[in-house]
Design a protein around this motif. Structure first.
Motif: not given
Length: 159
Positions: A122-126, A129-132
């Motif tokens: 739900k946060v996005g951003g870095s 990106d790390d989760l992805f």
């Protein structure tokens, strides 16, 4: 300033008088959204490796509750090191503080290098990106609740 939406009576329902407007609004949309996301993208096995960021948020906890009922212990991501106390009523395999850095490395270490099967972001951003980047091949990133700015000259949403 209060805003109103006029709608048909069939879309309305009574709200208990002891709930604030904010509580009533959140009690309807967030639980249904969380339930749908867990039903649609939840693991087929209680051993699946999952992560939920924004775990201390109302909707983060609403995602974690049904996962716990299914025997799943996700990795929770929080922004403050002391936030783990706020999650004492939930069951996790780990709690990671995103402000400490090295999130992608920690996620891959926790999964034994296999990566995550499902991530609720739900946060996005870095953080997103790390989760992805910590997803396993074929893993699922459920990206929700984000606001997308519209740049000059652009008339549509994020797609």
């Amino acid at each position: 300033m209060a805003k109103l939406k006029i709608t048909e009576e069939r879309w309305c329902f009574a709200v208990p008088p002891d709930l604030s407007d904010e509580q009533a609004a959140m009690a309807y949309i967030n639980p249904l959204t969380a339930c749908m996301m867990v039903h649609e993208y939840g693991p087929s096995s209680h051993t699946a490796l999952l992560a939920v960021n924004g775990a201390t948020s109302a909707i983060g906890q609403m995602i974690i509750h049904p996962l716990n009922r299914a025997g799943v212990r996700p990795i929770a991501q929080v922004r403050r090191a002391d936030a783990q106390e706020e999650l004492s009523h939930l069951d996790f395999s780990a709690v990671l503080c995103t402000s400490e850095g090295g999130l992608q490395h920690k996620l891959l270490e926790l999964t034994g290098g296999r990566g995550l099967a499902v991530v609720w972001d739900k946060v996005g951003g870095s953080e997103g990106d790390d989760l992805f980047r910590a997803l396993s091949p074929g893993g699922t990133l459920v990206h929700y609740g984000l606001l997308f700015p519209i740049s000059a000259g652009r008339t549509g949403g994020p797609c």
